[in-house]
Design an enzyme around this catalytic site. Structure first.
Site, PDB file in Angstrom:
ATOM      1  N   GLU A 330       0.821  -1.295  -0.103  1.00 34.63           N
ATOM      2  CA  GLU A 330      -0.274  -0.047   0.391  1.00 34.63           C
ATOM      3  C   GLU A 330       1.172   1.318  -0.181  1.00 34.63           C
ATOM      4  O   GLU A 330       0.323   2.472  -0.544  1.00 34.63           O
ATOM      5  CB  GLU A 330      -1.194  -0.027   1.069  1.00 34.63           C
ATOM      6  CG  GLU A 330      -2.232  -0.926   0.961  1.00 34.63           C
ATOM      7  CD  GLU A 330      -3.074  -0.738   1.994  1.00 34.63           C
ATOM      8  OE1 GLU A 330      -3.103   0.177   3.291  1.00 34.63           O
ATOM      9  OE2 GLU A 330      -4.184  -1.112   1.466  1.00 34.63           O
ATOM     10  N   HIS A 359       9.721 -25.781   1.260  1.00 31.29           N
ATOM     11  CA  HIS A 359       9.328 -27.276   0.966  1.00 31.29           C
ATOM     12  C   HIS A 359       7.674 -26.823  -0.595  1.00 31.29           C
ATOM     13  O   HIS A 359       7.326 -27.413  -0.289  1.00 31.29           O
ATOM     14  CB  HIS A 359       8.649 -28.012   2.382  1.00 31.29           C
ATOM     15  CG  HIS A 359       9.681 -28.382   2.952  1.00 31.29           C
ATOM     16  ND1 HIS A 359      10.454 -29.737   3.096  1.00 31.29           N
ATOM     17  CD2 HIS A 359      10.351 -28.007   4.332  1.00 31.29           C
ATOM     18  CE1 HIS A 359      11.269 -29.689   4.116  1.00 31.29           C
ATOM     19  NE2 HIS A 359      11.003 -28.403   4.412  1.00 31.29           N
ATOM     20  N   LYS A 473     -14.017   0.341  -4.807  1.00 32.17           N
ATOM     21  CA  LYS A 473     -15.113   0.663  -3.919  1.00 32.17           C
ATOM     22  C   LYS A 473     -16.045   1.141  -4.091  1.00 32.17           C
ATOM     23  O   LYS A 473     -17.526   1.383  -4.112  1.00 32.17           O
ATOM     24  CB  LYS A 473     -14.344   1.298  -2.819  1.00 32.17           C
ATOM     25  CG  LYS A 473     -14.123   0.955  -1.884  1.00 32.17           C
ATOM     26  CD  LYS A 473     -13.686   1.853  -0.895  1.00 32.17           C
ATOM     27  CE  LYS A 473     -12.344   0.467   0.370  1.00 32.17           C
ATOM     28  NZ  LYS A 473     -11.132   1.141   1.144  1.00 32.17           N
TER      29      LYS A 473
HETATM   30  O1  PA5 Z   1      -3.854   0.926   5.230  1.00 31.18           O
HETATM   31  C1  PA5 Z   1      -4.886   0.994   5.457  1.00 31.18           C
HETATM   32  O2  PA5 Z   1      -5.779   1.898   5.157  1.00 31.18           O
HETATM   33  C2  PA5 Z   1      -6.094   0.188   4.881  1.00 31.18           C
HETATM   34  O3  PA5 Z   1      -5.230  -0.995   5.330  1.00 31.18           O
HETATM   35  C3  PA5 Z   1      -7.442   0.443   6.196  1.00 31.18           C
HETATM   36  O4  PA5 Z   1      -6.822  -0.206   7.366  1.00 31.18           O
HETATM   37  C4  PA5 Z   1      -8.423  -0.897   6.062  1.00 31.18           C
HETATM   38  O5  PA5 Z   1      -8.844  -0.087   4.321  1.00 31.18           O
HETATM   39  C5  PA5 Z   1      -9.245  -0.504   7.083  1.00 31.18           C
HETATM   40  O6  PA5 Z   1     -10.279   0.669   6.939  1.00 31.18           O
HETATM   41  P1  PA5 Z   1     -10.721   0.700   8.645  1.00 31.18           P
HETATM   42  O7  PA5 Z   1      -9.621   0.797   9.490  1.00 31.18           O
HETATM   43  O8  PA5 Z   1     -11.238   2.953   8.250  1.00 31.18           O
HETATM   44  O9  PA5 Z   1     -12.367  -0.181   8.463  1.00 31.18           O
END
Ligand code: PA5
Length: 490
Positions: A330, A359, A473
Site C-alpha cells: 500500500e 518445502h 469500492k
Molecule cells: O491501510 C489502510 O488504510 C487500510 O488497510 C485500512 O486500514 C483498512 O481498509 C481498514 O480501514 P478502516 O480502519 O477505516 O476500517
C-alpha cells in the site's frame, strides 16, 4: 556486512551487498544514490519534526500530516501521552478481571498489526488454555478480516457454546467484548461482521456483551462508528488523524488489543523509540531504515530484484510477514510520482515462512527468475527449545539429526537456505532479533515502517496514501445497493 545496534538487533546484508563484480549492490551503487539519500533523509527529518511530507494528500485530496513517527514518544500533547497510556493499562486491568472473551474486529491496518501482537504474545493454543493458565486474560478471536458467512457462523456457534459451558460450569453469563476497530468507521468487512455478531450474540441470555470502539475520535464530524459509540455510551479509543492504518500498530489500534492480552506496551514503544533514535544519522551505513531502503531500492532499480519475499523463521511470525505485505504494497505500489507523472513503482511483497516454505517456494527462489530479495527474520534465542531425542536409534537417517535442538535445526535450515541462494546469485538479507520480546518487535516493526518512508522519497511516490483501493469500492458500493433493491430487503 552487518549493522548491529546496541540492543543486539542486527541487519546482516552480506548476501545483498558486495564488491564490484560480485553481482550484488555495491558501494558505487549507493554512492550513486547519495544525493537522493541526502534529500530523503532531510524529508524524513521534516516528517518527524513537523508531520509534513511533500505531496502527501488525504483521501479527499487535501494536504494531510503524517504523525505516525511521533507515536513511540509518549509525552504530554503527543498522540500517545502518559494519560492515554495509563488509560490503556487501566482498560487492560479491567479486561483481565472482567472479560472472558474479546472479539477483535478489523481489517487491513485495523487488524494486521494486532494479529502480530497476539501471535507473538499468545501463540496458537491461547484460547484452549484455562482462564487460570491465561492468568485471567481473555480468550481472543479475530473477525472482520473477511466477509465470510461460514466463518462468522462458526464463530457465533462457538461463542454460544462457550456461553452455555460458562453457564453450566461457571454458573454465570459469558462476559464478551466486541472490540471494533475502524478508522473510517464504516468499512464493509468490519462493520458487516460486527452487525451480524452484535445481533446474534446480543440476543443470547447467557452472554453479557460490551462494545468498545476504536475509531477516528472527531466528535464534530463523527464516523458512523463514533456516532454509534456516542449514542450508545460505548467506551472508545482513538485512531488519530495523521496515522494511516498500516502505521497504526503503535497507536490505540494496536495498543488497545495489546492491553487486552497483557502485552508489554512500554517495551514495545521503547523498542520503536530506540529504532527511531538509531535512524537519526545521515550516514547510510549507520542508519538501519535508510540502509534497508537504499539496498532494496538499488536491488530493484539496478538489478531488477523487485520482489521482496518476507521470510521469518518461526510459525508465530507469519503474521508479521502478512503485516509487512500491506505496509510495502500500500505504501509503495503507486501509479504516479508526486508530480502526477504516470511512472508506476512498487516492489512486490510475498509472504513466506521458514522452514515451511522451504518445502514450497524455495525451488523458485533458488532457480526461478532473478527478481527476488529474500528478507529473512531470525530470532536468536527462543524461550523454549527441545533436543530432538534419539528415540529410533535403528533409523540411521533420523538418528543423524537427533541430539540437535529444534532451534539449532531451524537456524541451520535458514543459514543453509541463505548460503544456497547466495551461491546462485540470489539476494537475501537478515534482520536478527536477540529474542522475541516486545522491545525487539517494536524495533523491527518501526524500522520497516520508517524504511518505506525513505523508499517513498527515493522512488518519489506518496508512501502514505492508497488511492488504488478506492477503485473497486466505487464499483462495489452501487452493486451492494442493487442487490438489496432487487431482493426487496429493507
Ligand atoms: O491501510 C489502510 O488504510 C487500510 O488497510 C485500512 O486500514 C483498512 O481498509 C481498514 O480501514 P478502516 O480502519 O477505516 O476500517
Amino acid at each position: 556486512m552487518k549493522l548491529r545496534l546496541d540492543s543486539g538487533f542486527t541487519f546482516d546484508y552480506t548476501h545483498l551487498y558486495g564488491e564490484e563484480g560480485d553481482g550484488k549492490v555495491t558501494a558505487a551503487d549507493l554512492e550513486g544514490l547519495k544525493e537522493a539519500l541526502g534529500e530523503a533523509h532531510e524529508a524524513v527529518k521534516t516528517m518527524r519534526a513537523t508531520g509534513v511530507v511533500r505531496g502527501h494528500l488525504s483521501k479527499d485530496g487535501t494536504p494531510e500530516k503524517v504523525l505516525s513517527p511521533q507515536l513511540p514518544f509518549v509525552a504530554e500533547g503527543h498522540l500517545n501521552s502518559p494519560a492515554s497510556i495509563a488509560r490503556l493499562k487501566a482498560f487492560g486491568q479491567r479486561v483481565q478481571k472482567e472479560t472472558d472473551v474479546v472479539v477483535s474486529l478489523g481489517i487491513g491496518g485495523s487488524y494486521l498489526g494486532n494479529k502480530v501482537l497476539f501471535d507473538v504474545q499468545c501463540g496458537e493454543f491461547w484460547n484452549m488454555k484455562t482462564a487460570k493458565e491465561r492468568d485471567g486474560w481473555p480468550e481472543i478471536y479475530f473477525s472482520g478480516n473477511n466477509i465470510d458467512a461460514r466463518r462468522t457462523a462458526d464463530l457465533i456457534a462457538h461463542l454460544k457454546h462457550r456461553a452455555a459451558v460458562m453457564r453450566s460450569h461457571g454458573g454465570r453469563a459469558l462476559r464478551l467484548m466486541l472490540l471494533v476497530i475502524s478508522k473510517s468507521g464504516g468499512t464493509l468487512d468490519t462493520m458487516s461482521n460486527f452487525m451480524v455478531l452484535y445481533d446474534a450474540l446480543g440476543k443470547v441470555p447467557d452472554i453479557e456483551m460490551e462494545v468498545v470502539a476504536v475509531t477516528d475520535p472527531n466528535e464534530a464530524k463523527p464516523t458512523l462508528l463514533k456516532k454509534l459509540a456516542m449514542d450508545k455510551g460505548w467506551e472508545t479509543f482513538a485512531v488519530p488523524d495523521g496515522v494511516g492504518g498500516r502505521f497504526s500498530v503503535f497507536s490505540e489500534v494496536g495498543l488497545s488489543l495489546a492491553a487486552c492480552i497483557g502485552f508489554d506496551i512500554d517495551g514495545f514503544l521503547a523498542g520503536a523509540r530506540a529504532m527511531d533514535e538509531a535512524c537519526r544519522g545521515d550516514d547510510v551505513y549507520e542508519n538501519p531504515a535508510m540502509l534497508n531502503a537504499a539496498l532494496k531500492f538499488a536491488a530493484s532499480e539496478i538489478y531488477g530484484r523487485d520482489i521482496e519475499v518476507m521470510m521469518p523463521y518461526g510459525d508465530y511470525l507469519k503474521s508479521l510477514s502478512e503485516w509487512y505485505i500491506q505496509l510495502l504494497a500500500e505504501s509503495l505500489g503507486k501509479g504516479e510520482d508526486r508530480d502526477g507523472n504516470q511512472t508506476p513503482y512498487g516492489r512486490t511483497p510475498l509472504v513466506a515462512v521458514g522452514t515451511t516454505d522451504m518445502h514450497a517456494q524455495t525451488q523458485q527462489h533458488q532457480e526461478g527468475v532473478l527478481d527476488k530479495v529474500v528478507q529473512f527474520i531470525r530470532v536468536e534465542k527462543w524461550p523454549e527449545d527441545q533436543v530432538i531425542p534419539n528415540v529410533f536409534p535403528e533409523a540411521e537417517k533420523l538418528a543423524a539429526f537427533a541430539g540437535v535442538t529444534m532451534a539449532e535445526a531451524l537456524e541451520v535450515a535458514r543459514t543453509s537456505n541463505a548460503e544456497a541462494l547466495a551461491a546462485n546469485n540470489r539476494f537475501s538479507a537478515v534482520f536478527s532479533l536477540p529474542e522475541l520480546t516486545a522491545f525487539h518487535l517494536g524495533e523491527l516493526m518501526y524500522l520497516l515502517a520508517l524504511s518505506v518512508a525513505y523508499e517513498g522519497e527515493l522512488a518519489d511516490v506518496d508512501a502514505f496514501n492508497q488511492p488504488g483501493v478506492e477503485a473497486y469500492k466505487r464499483i462495489m458500493g452501487p452493486r451492494l445497493a442493487e442487490i438489496k433493491k432487487t431482493a426487496g430487503r429493507g
